[in-house]
Motif scaffolding. Structure first.
Motif, short mmCIF file in Angstrom:
data_model
loop_
_atom_site.label_atom_id
_atom_site.label_comp_id
_atom_site.label_asym_id
_atom_site.label_seq_id
_atom_site.Cartn_x
_atom_site.Cartn_y
_atom_site.Cartn_z
N ASN A 178 0.81 -1.21 0.00
CA ASN A 178 0.00 0.00 0.00
C ASN A 178 0.85 1.26 0.00
OD1 ASN A 178 -2.46 -1.36 0.08
ND2 ASN A 178 -2.49 -1.44 2.31
N VAL A 179 2.05 1.19 0.52
CA VAL A 179 2.87 2.39 0.67
C VAL A 179 3.26 2.98 -0.69
CG1 VAL A 179 4.99 3.35 1.63
CG2 VAL A 179 3.69 1.64 2.93
N PRO A 180 3.87 2.22 -1.62
CA PRO A 180 4.17 2.82 -2.93
C PRO A 180 2.91 3.18 -3.72
CG PRO A 180 4.66 0.47 -2.93
CD PRO A 180 4.43 0.86 -1.52
N LEU A 181 1.83 2.42 -3.58
CA LEU A 181 0.59 2.77 -4.28
C LEU A 181 0.05 4.10 -3.78
CD1 LEU A 181 -1.25 -0.68 -4.42
CD2 LEU A 181 -0.08 0.50 -6.28
N ALA A 182 0.12 4.31 -2.45
CA ALA A 182 -0.35 5.57 -1.89
C ALA A 182 0.50 6.75 -2.38
CB ALA A 182 -0.33 5.50 -0.37
N LEU A 183 1.79 6.54 -2.51
CA LEU A 183 2.65 7.62 -3.01
C LEU A 183 2.27 8.02 -4.43
CD1 LEU A 183 6.15 6.48 -1.67
CD2 LEU A 183 4.74 8.37 -0.85
N ILE A 184 1.91 7.05 -5.27
CA ILE A 184 1.46 7.35 -6.63
C ILE A 184 0.19 8.19 -6.59
CG2 ILE A 184 0.56 6.33 -8.76
CD1 ILE A 184 2.41 3.94 -8.24
N VAL A 185 -0.76 7.79 -5.72
CA VAL A 185 -2.01 8.56 -5.60
C VAL A 185 -1.72 9.98 -5.15
CG1 VAL A 185 -4.20 8.71 -4.36
CG2 VAL A 185 -3.36 6.48 -5.10
N LEU A 186 -0.83 10.16 -4.18
CA LEU A 186 -0.51 11.49 -3.68
C LEU A 186 0.08 12.37 -4.78
CD1 LEU A 186 1.01 10.58 -0.19
CD2 LEU A 186 -1.19 11.69 -0.63
N LEU A 187 0.96 11.81 -5.58
CA LEU A 187 1.57 12.59 -6.66
C LEU A 187 0.55 13.02 -7.69
CD1 LEU A 187 4.89 10.57 -7.18
CD2 LEU A 187 4.65 12.84 -6.18
N ILE A 188 -0.33 12.10 -8.10
CA ILE A 188 -1.34 12.43 -9.11
C ILE A 188 -2.34 13.44 -8.56
CG2 ILE A 188 -3.23 11.51 -10.51
CD1 ILE A 188 -1.69 8.87 -10.65
#
Length: 494
Positions: A178-188
């Motif tokens: 979930n951690v790298p997936l959440a970082l992608i969401v935050l950037l977008i």
């Protein structure tokens, strides 16, 4: 008037696609986590030495805080900025997921799951409110339909993802990913999602509603979860159930008297809205039991590997991907009542078939037909149910309608995981022992089939053939403001 960053976006433009992608990915973090943990429960139980109650709380700790706070999450977004609260929720969810992945024992894991649920409560209602506030009025229903369908697919794909991660490593990977997936969401989201808030929203937070609602859900959940181990006469069980019942009564009284309620009770005067949420409660209670025990039974009783049990649900995912949007379009032509009646009945047939899956079951003969029929039923049901819950009220109540329906679905799943094993005869049994699990699983599937039939009956009796046309709100981005004309809008769909 809502405050937004720029003009409304269109569905077919790159800007619209970025907004949709951010909200779908963010919501999917919470949706997938509602199901992905189930596939790893046997491994978690063996690794951490947890009993049945510990495994139930691994699921319910997350669902409890999510169900208790999802209405508050929507209110905070309206007050302080939907994008801001959405980003906060995604960040919170990521940090809690990291703690879950590093948990040394089941007690820490349960605490981390509660924190995860808080993050989910902040991001989930914000995603839909962002769509409401960001898209032009003529594209809004299409965007919400895409969000609903893709989010449902995210929840369904959870068991496959969990099985694969457990198979290639260990159960901790299902949280750490979930951690790298959440970082992608935050950037977008930080770059492409416009900010919005409801300037008409009350400045006060309904703290009394939050506390009484959370106390009610927590008391009922703990009482029913502890009942099999300690018995119905145990003082803590009795005290917890009494606290839960009292908390729910207090919540209703507080919301009736509050000048700024978290849940305005007047919206339940709308028959279609109330009917859709009653159907939601029954259907999602059944789904909670199915997704909690189905993959566990495949592993513990039928001898499937974690990956094989996760893959077994892929046809359901594929069917929802292909058919959910079509079911939504058909519902617009025929009205929601037919599909909301037929869908649960199809699911009930599938659950009776699932109840027969036991030792020595084969995938092609015993599992696949039941999964396919269950997928057909959910594909028929989910989109019309969501559209009815959101469309029964005036446009100005869309945000509230979404938050209520989300809370009902989460509370139903929460209580079903606590109550169904008890109702199915678990007693003090162990969910990782094949001999003790299988009769509980069989009885649970039959109870869930009964819940689906009850949902179909309520849909037929309470959901209208057609939803009434509503007068659009004056602002395209004010879904949670008071009604434009008068409170009569709440009663117009009776």
């Amino acid at each position: 008037m809502d405050l937004t960053a720029g003009a409304p976006v269109r569905y077919s433009t790159p800007a619209g696609r970025w907004v949709l992608l951010a909200t779908v990915l963010g919501s999917s973090l919470a949706f997938i986590d509602s199901t992905v943990v189930n596939i790893a429960l046997p491994e978690i139980g063996r690794d951490l030495g947890s009993d049945a109650a510990g495994l139930q709380w691994t699921v319910n700790g997350y669902a409890l805080s999510l169900a208790s706070l999802v209405l508050l999450g929507g209110s905070l977004g309206d007050r302080y900025g939907r994008k801001r609260i959405f980003l906060l929720g995604v960040s919170w969810f990521a940090l809690a997921s990291l703690l879950c992945g590093l948990a040394p024992d089941v007690e820490v894991l349960i605490a981390a799951r509660v924190l995860q649920g808080i993050g989910g409560a902040l991001l989930t209602p914000g995603a839909l409110a962002i769509l409401e506030a960001s898209f032009a009025a003529e594209d809004r229903s299409r965007a919400i339909g895409a969000w609903s369908g893709l989010g449902g697919i995210g929840g369904a794909i959870g068991p496959f993802l969990g099985g694969w991660l457990v198979e290639i490593g260990d159960w901790r990977y299902i949280f750490l990913i979930n951690v790298p997936l959440a970082l992608i969401v935050l950037l977008i989201a930080a770059k492409h999602v416009p900010e919005s808030r409801n300037a008409a929203a009350a400045r006060q937070i309904d703290y009394a509603g939050v506390l009484t609602g959370a106390a009610g859900l927590a008391g009922l959940t703990y009482g029913f979860t502890a009942w099999p181990e300690h018995g119905p006469g145990d003082p803590m069980v009795l005290l917890s159930l009494a606290l839960g019942a009292g908390g729910m009564v207090a919540f209703v009284l507080v919301e009736r008297r509050s000048p700024h309620p978290m849940l305005p009770l007047r919206i339940f005067g709308n028959k279609a809205f109330s009917g859709a949420n009653l159907v939601t409660f029954l259907v999602y209670a059944a789904n909670g039991g199915v997704f909690f025990l189905f993959v566990v039974n495949l592993q513990v009783v039928a001898g499937f590997t974690p990956l094989a049990s996760g893959i077994s649900l892929l046809p359901l995912t594929a069917l929802m991907l292909v058919l959910s949007a079509r079911a939504g379009a058909l519902s617009q032509r025929t009205g929601p009542r037919i599909l909301m009646t037929v869908g649960p009945l199809i699911c009930a047939v599938a659950l009776v078939m699932m109840s027969r899956i036991g030792a020595g079951a084969g995938y092609w003969v015993d599992v696949l037909p039941a999964v396919v029929i269950f997928g057909l039923g959910l594909s028929t049901l989910v989109a019309p149910l969501t559209a009815t819950a959101l469309g029964a009220l005036e446009d100005s109540y869309a945000g509230i309608a979404s938050g209520v329906n989300n809370a009902v679905a989460r509370a139903a799943g929460l209580l079903s995981v606590a109550v169904l094993p008890l109702a199915a005869g678990l007693g003090g049994g162990n969910l990782t022992d094949a001999g003790q699990l299988h009769p509980v699983y069989r009885n649970t599937m039959l109870i869930c089939a009964g819940l689906m039939v009850a949902g179909a009956l309520l849909a037929y009796l309470l959901v209208p053939r057609r939803l009434p046309a509503h007068t659009p709100a004056r602002s395209f981005c004010d879904p949670c403001a008071p009604p434009v004309q008068s409170p009569e809008g709440v009663r117009s769909a009776r």
